[in-house]
Structure formats: C-alpha cells, structure tokens
Motif scaffolding. Sequence first.
Motif, mmCIF file in Angstrom:
data_model
loop_
_atom_site.group_PDB
_atom_site.id
_atom_site.type_symbol
_atom_site.label_atom_id
_atom_site.label_comp_id
_atom_site.label_asym_id
_atom_site.label_seq_id
_atom_site.Cartn_x
_atom_site.Cartn_y
_atom_site.Cartn_z
ATOM 1 N N ARG A 178 6.228 7.304 -8.080
ATOM 2 C CA ARG A 178 5.724 8.213 -7.053
ATOM 3 C C ARG A 178 4.976 7.410 -5.991
ATOM 4 O O ARG A 178 4.192 6.521 -6.301
ATOM 5 C CB ARG A 178 4.788 9.234 -7.701
ATOM 6 C CG ARG A 178 4.325 10.314 -6.755
ATOM 7 C CD ARG A 178 3.463 11.291 -7.486
ATOM 8 N NE ARG A 178 2.101 11.030 -7.014
ATOM 9 C CZ ARG A 178 1.036 11.660 -7.413
ATOM 10 N NH1 ARG A 178 1.122 12.568 -8.348
ATOM 11 N NH2 ARG A 178 -0.135 11.395 -6.914
ATOM 12 N N CYS A 179 5.209 7.735 -4.722
ATOM 13 C CA CYS A 179 4.566 6.988 -3.641
ATOM 14 C C CYS A 179 3.072 7.282 -3.625
ATOM 15 O O CYS A 179 2.658 8.447 -3.701
ATOM 16 C CB CYS A 179 5.198 7.353 -2.307
ATOM 17 S SG CYS A 179 4.745 6.171 -1.020
ATOM 18 N N PRO A 180 2.244 6.257 -3.490
ATOM 19 C CA PRO A 180 0.791 6.446 -3.452
ATOM 20 C C PRO A 180 0.302 7.327 -2.305
ATOM 21 O O PRO A 180 -0.782 7.902 -2.382
ATOM 22 C CB PRO A 180 0.235 5.031 -3.302
ATOM 23 C CG PRO A 180 1.291 4.151 -3.883
ATOM 24 C CD PRO A 180 2.587 4.822 -3.535
ATOM 25 N N CYS A 196 10.107 6.526 0.421
ATOM 26 C CA CYS A 196 9.005 6.851 1.318
ATOM 27 C C CYS A 196 8.499 5.595 2.033
ATOM 28 O O CYS A 196 9.004 5.240 3.086
ATOM 29 C CB CYS A 196 7.882 7.541 0.532
ATOM 30 S SG CYS A 196 6.595 8.255 1.564
ATOM 31 N N CYS A 197 7.547 4.914 1.468
ATOM 32 C CA CYS A 197 6.892 3.790 2.151
ATOM 33 C C CYS A 197 7.576 2.442 1.948
ATOM 34 O O CYS A 197 7.436 1.548 2.793
ATOM 35 C CB CYS A 197 5.423 3.715 1.737
ATOM 36 S SG CYS A 197 4.457 5.110 2.384
ATOM 37 N N ALA A 198 8.307 2.272 0.877
ATOM 38 C CA ALA A 198 8.953 0.975 0.628
ATOM 39 C C ALA A 198 9.865 0.534 1.771
ATOM 40 O O ALA A 198 9.818 -0.642 2.161
ATOM 41 C CB ALA A 198 9.707 0.989 -0.700
ATOM 42 N N PRO A 199 10.708 1.418 2.344
ATOM 43 C CA PRO A 199 11.561 0.955 3.451
ATOM 44 C C PRO A 199 10.763 0.445 4.653
ATOM 45 O O PRO A 199 11.192 -0.489 5.329
ATOM 46 C CB PRO A 199 12.376 2.206 3.817
ATOM 47 C CG PRO A 199 12.381 3.034 2.575
ATOM 48 C CD PRO A 199 11.037 2.786 1.938
ATOM 49 N N ARG A 218 0.333 6.859 6.538
ATOM 50 C CA ARG A 218 0.672 6.951 5.115
ATOM 51 C C ARG A 218 1.160 5.604 4.576
ATOM 52 O O ARG A 218 0.771 5.183 3.488
ATOM 53 C CB ARG A 218 1.724 8.036 4.874
ATOM 54 C CG ARG A 218 1.187 9.439 5.058
ATOM 55 C CD ARG A 218 2.257 10.499 4.764
ATOM 56 N NE ARG A 218 1.679 11.817 4.845
ATOM 57 C CZ ARG A 218 0.956 12.394 3.895
ATOM 58 N NH1 ARG A 218 0.736 11.755 2.760
ATOM 59 N NH2 ARG A 218 0.458 13.600 4.057
ATOM 60 N N SER A 219 1.991 4.919 5.354
ATOM 61 C CA SER A 219 2.509 3.629 4.886
ATOM 62 C C SER A 219 1.404 2.576 4.833
ATOM 63 O O SER A 219 1.414 1.699 3.972
ATOM 64 C CB SER A 219 3.666 3.150 5.769
ATOM 65 O OG SER A 219 3.226 2.779 7.054
#
Length: 126
Positions: free
Chosen positions: A6-8, A18-21, A37-38
């Motif tokens: 799950r994204c933090p 979500c944020c990894a890309p 958010r990222s």
Amino acid sequence: MADPDRCPCLSGETYGNCCAPLHRSDMTAPTAERLMRSRFTAFAVNDAGYLLDSWHPTTRPATLELDPDLVWYRLDILSTNGGGPLGVDGTVEFRAYYRSADGRGDQHEVSRFVRERQSWFYLGAV
C-alpha cells in the motif's frame, strides 16, 4: 518498499501504481497535490534523491539528509488551491504524521508549487 505494498501517501493505490512511477521518473506528477503525495512518500521510503529532484532549483538545498529514525506513516491533505493539470502554480495544505524514538509528532505546512516545462516542483512553505 515493494510495488504491491500500500502506498504511504494513503491514496488507496499500491506503491507500484501510485508514487513509484514518479520516484523512478517513469512519469511526472500531473498536479501539485500528486507531487505533494509523492514527496511525502519519498520521506516515508527515505528517497532523498527524489526530494531534491522535485524541489525547484531556486529554493533547493545542495544536499538533504533524512533522519532514518523518523517513520512517516500518515498524510492528510487539508486543502488545495490551484495546482491543477493546466495550472502553473498552487498550494497544498497538509498534515504529515511520524513516529520516532521520542514519540509521535506531526508536521503541518502549506506548501507552494510551480509548474515549469510540464513538471511540478516544490518551492517551499508559505
């Protein structure tokens, strides 16, 4: 952090969707809130390189050392002003929560963002 986790940033998505890309430079944030958010997630996963890369060159520090003892675990977006996909500037008000050896704490900030050459950058706190 693994992509299926799950994204933090608490978007409800997995980190990989979500944020990894953004952290891998596979894409750029379409809005100021998405960049916020990222950046929170970068603090949560200790990615100082991404934080520096997403910081506007006019306000970016030369180096950034993250405290490995801080565990960032929750982000609440309180408000946004501007910062949309076609905007050129905006603000995001947030509260970020952390745990440390000294206990729990939070950071409240209104962050300023600017978009240049199709990319959003963090400018600093209002």
